[in-house]
Design a protein around this motif. Structure first.
Motif, PDB file in Angstrom:
ATOM      1  N   SER A  11       0.854  -1.186   0.000  1.00  0.00           N
ATOM      2  CA  SER A  11       0.000   0.000   0.000  1.00  0.00           C
ATOM      3  C   SER A  11       0.895   1.244   0.000  1.00  0.00           C
ATOM      4  O   SER A  11       0.424   2.366   0.075  1.00  0.00           O
ATOM      5  CB  SER A  11      -0.937  -0.007   1.214  1.00  0.00           C
ATOM      6  OG  SER A  11      -0.195  -0.148   2.407  1.00  0.00           O
ATOM      7  N   GLU A  73      -6.982   3.816   2.588  1.00  0.00           N
ATOM      8  CA  GLU A  73      -6.318   3.303   1.380  1.00  0.00           C
ATOM      9  C   GLU A  73      -6.864   3.967   0.113  1.00  0.00           C
ATOM     10  O   GLU A  73      -6.472   3.610  -0.985  1.00  0.00           O
ATOM     11  CB  GLU A  73      -6.447   1.785   1.322  1.00  0.00           C
ATOM     12  CG  GLU A  73      -5.701   1.133   2.480  1.00  0.00           C
ATOM     13  CD  GLU A  73      -5.469  -0.355   2.322  1.00  0.00           C
ATOM     14  OE1 GLU A  73      -6.047  -0.978   1.422  1.00  0.00           O
ATOM     15  OE2 GLU A  73      -4.699  -0.900   3.124  1.00  0.00           O
ATOM     16  N   GLY A 108       4.436  -4.904   2.292  1.00  0.00           N
ATOM     17  CA  GLY A 108       4.729  -4.953   3.720  1.00  0.00           C
ATOM     18  C   GLY A 108       4.034  -6.130   4.389  1.00  0.00           C
ATOM     19  O   GLY A 108       3.791  -7.178   3.775  1.00  0.00           O
ATOM     20  N   GLY A 110       0.965  -6.609   5.376  1.00  0.00           N
ATOM     21  CA  GLY A 110      -0.335  -7.014   4.813  1.00  0.00           C
ATOM     22  C   GLY A 110      -0.161  -7.932   3.619  1.00  0.00           C
ATOM     23  O   GLY A 110      -0.846  -8.955   3.500  1.00  0.00           O
ATOM     24  N   SER A 111       0.781  -7.585   2.748  1.00  0.00           N
ATOM     25  CA  SER A 111       1.028  -8.401   1.554  1.00  0.00           C
ATOM     26  C   SER A 111       1.501  -9.795   1.954  1.00  0.00           C
ATOM     27  O   SER A 111       1.039 -10.804   1.401  1.00  0.00           O
ATOM     28  CB  SER A 111       2.084  -7.744   0.664  1.00  0.00           C
ATOM     29  OG  SER A 111       1.654  -6.461   0.282  1.00  0.00           O
ATOM     30  N   ASP A 113       1.033 -11.338   4.844  1.00  0.00           N
ATOM     31  CA  ASP A 113      -0.061 -12.050   5.511  1.00  0.00           C
ATOM     32  C   ASP A 113      -0.991 -12.696   4.475  1.00  0.00           C
ATOM     33  O   ASP A 113      -1.327 -13.875   4.571  1.00  0.00           O
ATOM     34  CB  ASP A 113      -0.851 -11.067   6.386  1.00  0.00           C
ATOM     35  CG  ASP A 113      -2.103 -11.696   6.952  1.00  0.00           C
ATOM     36  OD1 ASP A 113      -2.005 -12.312   8.023  1.00  0.00           O
ATOM     37  OD2 ASP A 113      -3.165 -11.597   6.312  1.00  0.00           O
TER      38      ASP A 113
HETATM   39  P1  AMP Z   1       0.984  -3.716   3.047  1.00  0.00           P
HETATM   40  O1  AMP Z   1       1.703  -4.811   2.314  1.00  0.00           O
HETATM   41  O2  AMP Z   1       1.166  -3.801   4.534  1.00  0.00           O
HETATM   42  O3  AMP Z   1       1.281  -2.360   2.494  1.00  0.00           O
HETATM   43  O4  AMP Z   1      -0.564  -3.965   2.816  1.00  0.00           O
HETATM   44  C1  AMP Z   1      -1.063  -4.386   1.575  1.00  0.00           C
HETATM   45  C2  AMP Z   1      -2.526  -4.642   1.705  1.00  0.00           C
HETATM   46  O5  AMP Z   1      -2.738  -5.647   2.675  1.00  0.00           O
HETATM   47  C3  AMP Z   1      -3.322  -3.430   2.152  1.00  0.00           C
HETATM   48  O6  AMP Z   1      -4.502  -3.357   1.394  1.00  0.00           O
HETATM   49  C4  AMP Z   1      -3.663  -3.755   3.590  1.00  0.00           C
HETATM   50  O7  AMP Z   1      -4.909  -3.223   3.945  1.00  0.00           O
HETATM   51  C5  AMP Z   1      -3.739  -5.241   3.575  1.00  0.00           C
HETATM   52  N1  AMP Z   1      -3.509  -5.786   4.919  1.00  0.00           N
HETATM   53  C6  AMP Z   1      -2.832  -5.232   5.937  1.00  0.00           C
HETATM   54  N2  AMP Z   1      -2.855  -6.031   7.027  1.00  0.00           N
HETATM   55  C7  AMP Z   1      -3.570  -7.119   6.684  1.00  0.00           C
HETATM   56  C8  AMP Z   1      -3.968  -8.307   7.356  1.00  0.00           C
HETATM   57  N3  AMP Z   1      -3.643  -8.568   8.611  1.00  0.00           N
HETATM   58  N4  AMP Z   1      -4.707  -9.190   6.674  1.00  0.00           N
HETATM   59  C9  AMP Z   1      -5.024  -8.947   5.392  1.00  0.00           C
HETATM   60  N5  AMP Z   1      -4.688  -7.875   4.722  1.00  0.00           N
HETATM   61  C10 AMP Z   1      -3.971  -6.957   5.343  1.00  0.00           C
END
Ligand code: AMP
Length: 189
Positions: A11, A73, A108, A110-111, A113
């Motif tokens: 994100s 977002e 990060g 979220g990706s 996970d």
């Molecule tokens: P990031 O990789 O952290 O920048 O997040 C990428 C996407 O994953 C964003 O749309 C977040 O909202 C989503 N995200 C963040 N945390 C989680 C989670 N625990 N489970 C699922 N998706 C998540």
């Protein structure tokens, strides 16, 4: 041929412009090949880059975003379809159901996970959809080292580790997704 790929990516855009360039390249490729992009529905970060490129190339994009993240977002208003859901769990469930394969780009927590949830479900045989890492400038180099270390230390079985498709070219990785066949794991253990 796969008709729908779920893309997990940051994100944020990260510090290296190569991340954005490759995310755009992937979106363009998927759009041109008529492979629908399924993703988290945001305009921010690499997420927005993939979606914009796919749309500009004439592709279809499905975004799935929880109500609580609509503002944070910045939900994409130009998608083929945007589903607004109640929770993160529901978002994942729909993204997983609507896709025939999964691809991880730099991102990060979220990706990671989301990707590892798809991968562990594959390992358990809950689905048979390919999971790939599209690496950019070795962002995931240490993750690959960790995966191998997990095998060496016998916490991950070699066929499970080998199910992870890895590459740094969108076209090659997409070809691998198309060729993926679930190994007959029952026969191996
Ligand atoms: P990031 O990789 O952290 O920048 O997040 C990428 C996407 O994953 C964003 O749309 C977040 O909202 C989503 N995200 C963040 N945390 C989680 C989670 N625990 N489970 C699922 N998706 C998540």
């Amino acid at each position: 041929m796969i008709k729908s790929v779920c893309v997990f990516c940051g994100s944020c855009k990260g510090v290296n412009p190569a991340y954005t360039d490759m995310a755009a390249k992937l979106g363009t490729l998927l759009g041109k090949q008529g492979v629908r992009v399924v993703y988290g529905g945001a305009t921010v970060g690499l997420m927005g880059t993939v979606a914009d490129a796919a749309l500009a190339a004439g592709g279809e994009v499905l975004g799935v975003i929880p109500e609580a993240l609509l503002t944070r977002e910045v939900a994409h208003s130009g998608l083929t379809e945007l589903k607004v859901v109640h929770s993160m769990m529901e978002r994942k469930k729909i993204m997983f159901k609507q896709s025939e394969a999964f691809m991880l780009l730099p991102g990060g927590l979220g990706s990671l996970d989301e990707f590892f949830e798809a991968l562990t479900a594959l390992q358990l045989g809950f689905h048979q959809k390919a999971c790939a890492i599209l690496d950019i400038d070795n962002y995931y180099e240490k993750l690959v080292v960790l995966l191998d270390h997990m095998v060496t230390e016998q916490f991950v079985k070699p066929p499970h580790r080998n199910m992870v498709i890895y590459g740094n070219d969108p076209e090659t990785v997409l070809n691998e997704l198309n060729k993926f066949e679930m190994p007959k794991l029952d026969a191996w253990f």
